[in-house]
Design a protein around this motif. Structure first.
Motif, mmCIF file in Angstrom:
data_model
loop_
_atom_site.group_PDB
_atom_site.id
_atom_site.type_symbol
_atom_site.label_atom_id
_atom_site.label_comp_id
_atom_site.label_asym_id
_atom_site.label_seq_id
_atom_site.Cartn_x
_atom_site.Cartn_y
_atom_site.Cartn_z
ATOM 1 N N MET A 84 38.561 113.466 128.997
ATOM 2 C CA MET A 84 38.097 113.390 127.777
ATOM 3 C C MET A 84 38.458 112.138 126.997
ATOM 4 O O MET A 84 39.343 111.438 127.321
ATOM 5 C CB MET A 84 38.816 114.558 126.557
ATOM 6 N N ILE A 85 37.264 111.687 126.308
ATOM 7 C CA ILE A 85 37.473 110.206 125.511
ATOM 8 C C ILE A 85 38.153 110.607 124.396
ATOM 9 O O ILE A 85 38.048 111.424 123.604
ATOM 10 C CB ILE A 85 36.092 109.852 125.206
ATOM 11 N N LYS A 86 39.276 109.956 124.178
ATOM 12 C CA LYS A 86 40.195 109.997 122.923
ATOM 13 C C LYS A 86 40.174 108.941 122.108
ATOM 14 O O LYS A 86 40.016 107.654 122.675
ATOM 15 C CB LYS A 86 41.695 110.396 123.355
ATOM 16 N N SER A 87 40.005 109.005 120.940
ATOM 17 C CA SER A 87 39.937 107.771 119.868
ATOM 18 C C SER A 87 41.417 107.324 119.915
ATOM 19 O O SER A 87 42.278 107.857 120.006
ATOM 20 C CB SER A 87 39.515 108.284 118.418
ATOM 21 N N ILE A 107 31.408 109.118 131.900
ATOM 22 C CA ILE A 107 32.090 109.618 131.065
ATOM 23 C C ILE A 107 32.100 111.422 131.321
ATOM 24 O O ILE A 107 32.834 112.047 130.769
ATOM 25 C CB ILE A 107 31.003 109.633 129.759
ATOM 26 N N SER A 108 31.303 111.588 132.142
ATOM 27 C CA SER A 108 31.033 113.003 132.436
ATOM 28 C C SER A 108 32.311 113.409 133.649
ATOM 29 O O SER A 108 32.105 114.345 134.126
ATOM 30 C CB SER A 108 29.795 113.711 132.571
ATOM 31 N N GLY A 109 32.806 112.524 134.085
ATOM 32 C CA GLY A 109 33.771 112.747 135.220
ATOM 33 C C GLY A 109 34.978 113.425 135.188
ATOM 34 O O GLY A 109 35.131 113.816 134.017
ATOM 35 N N ASN A 110 35.583 113.855 136.292
ATOM 36 C CA ASN A 110 36.527 114.665 136.050
ATOM 37 C C ASN A 110 37.999 114.405 136.760
ATOM 38 O O ASN A 110 38.807 114.978 137.348
ATOM 39 C CB ASN A 110 36.263 116.070 136.434
ATOM 40 N N LYS A 111 37.954 112.924 136.931
ATOM 41 C CA LYS A 111 39.141 112.226 137.767
ATOM 42 C C LYS A 111 40.561 112.120 136.717
ATOM 43 O O LYS A 111 41.428 111.826 137.434
ATOM 44 C CB LYS A 111 38.768 110.694 138.244
#
Length: 307
Positions: free
Chosen positions: A1-4, A238-242
């Motif tokens: 997940m992208i976090k600010s 962005i949609s990866g799961n690594k």
């Protein structure tokens, strides 16, 4: 997940002896920089507080405020430093005799002198106190992380949206591409007409040869293919799961997208393509600014944003 990388979190806890309030504020920073403000008597717990924060927050400049309110009297012991009081008293007596000064040395005055009466922390077990401090720290970090996740989702949606916009613009450029050579031939014929007039015949073979050379030099197929590939990589990352931090990878990818856009604009030499390239560069710049506001941690949960 992208976090600010920007956010705020607060935690509060009471262990019966003290009420502890922890507030954490984070702003953009390339590395992890944690600054802790807390009462000096509890500084023995500073490193463990930082370690607890780093378990969740990997990057950013973090200002941590720890406020401790004592709830009981047995948390502080007031101690009398008798040797220091005696030295003060002896020196004052000597000063009085030396200068023949009148007046008494009062208890009230003596007790206010530095280090005569000192409030010392009554910390019976540092590990126990540290454990109490860590509780609100983790609460604050958890609240901070929630806020960073919410902001990160918005940033991610914006990045994907801009990727789609750029992809649409690249498709427009593909439609314009066949017109580049035709436009060059038209301009070339117009220049020849201006020079020799309409009465003379056009050297069609030379014009076709020049148009072929120009078409080869202005061919942007390779750049378009690479730019499309970069856009797909952007969404895949962005949609990866690594579960990895990929901010630098995305930053490099955006630089490559910008380079391909520049090359397309310089090679095509076609007004509609040039205008579209300028729009692409604008979207790329907006995307790159988001990289400085986000800590890119990729999880499977984020795939819903790029469906």
């Amino acid at each position: 997940m992208i976090k600010s990388m920007t956010g705020f979190g607060r935690g509060e806890y009471s262990d019966g002896k003290r009420n502890i309030i922890v507030e954490i504020r984070t702003v953009n920073h390339r590395y992890s920089d944690i600054s802790v403000r807390m009462p000096r008597r509890y500084t023995f717990a500073e490193e463990k507080i930082k370690a607890a924060i780093k378990e969740t927050v990997n990057r950013g400049k973090m200002d941590v405020s720890v406020i401790v309110e004592n709830l009981t009297e047995d948390d502080v012991t007031v101690k009398l430093n008798l040797p220091v009081a005696k030295q003060y008293y002896d020196n004052l007596r000597q000063l009085k005799d030396e200068f023949d000064v009148t007046g008494d040395i009062s208890l009230q005055f003596l007790s206010t002198l530095p280090d005569v009466m000192k409030a010392a922390p009554d910390i019976e077990d540092e590990e126990k106190v540290t454990a109490s401090l860590i509780v609100p720290v983790k609460m604050a970090v958890e609240n901070l992380d929630k806020m960073r996740c919410i902001e990160g989702e918005k940033l991610a949606e914006d990045l994907v949206m801009r990727g789609h916009l750029i992809a649409d613009m690249v498709s427009e450029i593909e439609e314009y591409a066949p017109q580049v050579a035709e436009s060059y031939m038209t301009r070339l014929k117009e220049k020849i007409t201006d020079l020799i007039g309409n009465s003379a015949s056009f050297p069609e073979d030379r014009i076709l040869a020049e148009a072929a050379i120009f078409a080869d030099k202005s061919n942007i197929t390779e750049e378009i293919v690479r730019l499309k590939s970069h856009i797909r990589q952007l969404e895949n990352i962005i949609s990866g799961n690594k579960g990895e931090t990929v901010g630098k990878k995305l930053d490099f990818l955006v630089q490559e997208m910008n380079r391909e856009a520049n090359t397309i604009g310089s090679k095509a030499n076609f007004l509609d393509i040039t205008n579209t390239v300028l729009d692409i560069k604008s979207e790329i710049e907006k995307s790159s600014r988001n990289f400085f506001c986000a800590d890119f941690e990729i999880t499977l949960a984020f795939q819903k944003f790029v469906c």
